[in-house]
Design an enzyme around this catalytic site. Structure first.
Site, mmCIF file in Angstrom:
data_model
loop_
_atom_site.group_PDB
_atom_site.id
_atom_site.type_symbol
_atom_site.label_atom_id
_atom_site.label_comp_id
_atom_site.label_asym_id
_atom_site.label_seq_id
_atom_site.Cartn_x
_atom_site.Cartn_y
_atom_site.Cartn_z
ATOM 1 C CE1 TYR A 27 -3.130 -2.610 -0.101
ATOM 2 C CE2 TYR A 27 -3.906 -2.102 2.025
ATOM 3 C CZ TYR A 27 -4.067 -2.864 1.030
ATOM 4 O OH TYR A 27 -5.115 -3.830 0.872
ATOM 5 C CE LYS A 30 1.211 -18.149 -1.815
ATOM 6 N NZ LYS A 30 0.292 -19.272 -1.561
ATOM 7 C CG ASP A 83 -2.310 -20.257 -0.044
ATOM 8 O OD1 ASP A 83 -1.804 -20.313 1.154
ATOM 9 O OD2 ASP A 83 -2.254 -20.790 -1.265
ATOM 10 C CG ASP A 113 -7.461 -4.216 3.350
ATOM 11 O OD1 ASP A 113 -8.482 -4.101 4.214
ATOM 12 O OD2 ASP A 113 -7.029 -3.543 2.512
ATOM 13 C CG ASP A 146 -12.669 -6.303 5.386
ATOM 14 O OD1 ASP A 146 -12.650 -5.732 6.724
ATOM 15 O OD2 ASP A 146 -12.622 -5.670 4.651
#
Length: 369
Positions: free
Chosen positions: A145, A195, A227, A251, A255
């Site tokens: 970001y 990851k 994942d 992020d 959620d």
């Protein structure tokens, strides 16, 4: 009597409605627990653009700098956003700027499913296990970001968009410290998300978190690919205590985890920065968005905003008893059967559908009760 300064930035959509209820609850705790809050409201988001031509007006930024903490509502109106350059839109020009301006590197998002709202969780009761109580700790000022270069450029046949994912050892160390310290106060288990099988960032992340973990032998550390983490949140969420994530993964997963509580309207968050004497500067906001479709209709769930106020009292001011009283009052209001539309089910015999004001009033009445 010590006075704490709060900048209250309601923003857009349902922001003003839920902020009103949170401030009402804060005033009740102020009376019940004998401390003083100096709350000053200011415009942000499209409200700021309409008032001063900027999503984050200079007067609002000056207020935030002079305050001990920020209680934030929500910003952004999808139907208006295309009318201005993307750099000037509230999410970038206000939200991301505030995070960077105040060094808000640690985002804490507690996800709890009250037993009384088990029906609102999308998972079966069997998958809910003994209960869902997860704390997502998200690094907030690094990663994709904020990494540079970040641009869209013309190439033959179209365009190329470039985002850069960057992390340094110190950035990972400081967020890992926050997560391990939080785990130490909970069930002493930390799951670090990365990851590492694909990304160089993931390899460094895993190495640094492992090193920091040696300072906390009482906390069990496990590593999990993002994942698999997303899948496990749906299969066996009760296995998680603290989830440590870099910015983008946090992020997304926060959620996803929020859905387990039945509604984004139930989820608060805290973004923490530097310690300032006896206080820690923090930015507190509900997990949901502006929900313009229900704005002004007395339909929004104010609980996330109210619980964000509780996190403010706890993390910025150390007012743990007052924070606990707000959390207990929320539980009491729920147990009494109060339900906004997002958590209401006609199958509940003793539940009644209430509006934003009524839910806020029920929680306020329960303070100190």
């Amino acid at each position: 009597m010590k006075e704490y300064k709060i900048a209250a930035l309601a923003g857009d959509g349902i922001g003003p409605e839920v902020m009103r209820e949170a401030l009402q609850v804060l005033r009740a705790t102020e009376t019940a627990f004998g401390f003083k809050l100096a709350v000053t409201e200011a415009a942000v988001g499209w409200a700021g653009i309409d008032q001063a031509g900027q999503a984050l007006p200079e007067a609002t930024l000056a207020l935030c700098r002079a305050s001990d903490a920020i209680l934030f509502g929500s910003v952004g109106l999808p139907d208006r956003d295309p009318t201005i350059p993307k750099e000037a839109r509230p999410e970038r020009a206000a939200l991301l700027r505030l995070r960077k301006e105040f060094g808000l590197f640690a985002n804490l998002r507690p996800v709890r499913l009250p037993h009384a709202l088990a029906h609102a969780c999308p998972l079966t009761r069997e998958r809910q296990g003994d209960g869902i109580d997860i704390l997502v700790v998200r690094e907030l000022t690094g990663g994709m970001y904020f990494g540079q270069p970040k641009k869209t450029e013309a190439i033959p046949g179209g365009h190329r968009a470039i985002d850069t994912m960057v992390y340094t050892t110190p950035e990972i160390e400081r967020i890992a410290q926050v997560a391990f310290q939080a785990a130490r106060l909970r069930r002493k288990k930390l799951t670090s998300i990365d990851k590492a099988n694909v990304l160089e960032n993931g390899i460094l992340w895993r190495e640094v978190v492992t090193t920091v973990g040696r300072q906390y032998p009482d906390v069990t550390l496990e590593h999990m690919f993002v994942d698999n983490g997303a899948m496990q949140l749906m299969l066996r969420p009760a296995q998680f205590d603290v989830l440590l994530c870099e910015n983008m993964f946090g992020d997304i997963l926060s959620d996803e985890a929020a859905a387990l509580a039945g509604s984004l309207g139930m989820l608060p968050s805290a973004s923490l920065g530097a310690v300032r004497g006896e206080t820690t500067f923090g930015f507190y906001e509900p997990a949901g968005g502006t929900a313009p479709d229900i704005a002004g209709k007395n339909l929004a769930n104010p609980i996330a905003q109210i619980l964000s106020a509780a996190l403010l009292l706890r993390h910025s001011f150390g007012l743990n008893d007052a924070a606990a009283a707000i959390e207990a009052a929320v539980n009491q209001a729920i147990l009494a059967g109060n339900r906004t539309g997002d958590i209401f089910s006609p199958s509940e015999a003793n539940a009644r559908r209430v509006g934003t004001r009524e839910m806020g009033a029920a929680i306020t009445a329960a303070i100190g009760g």
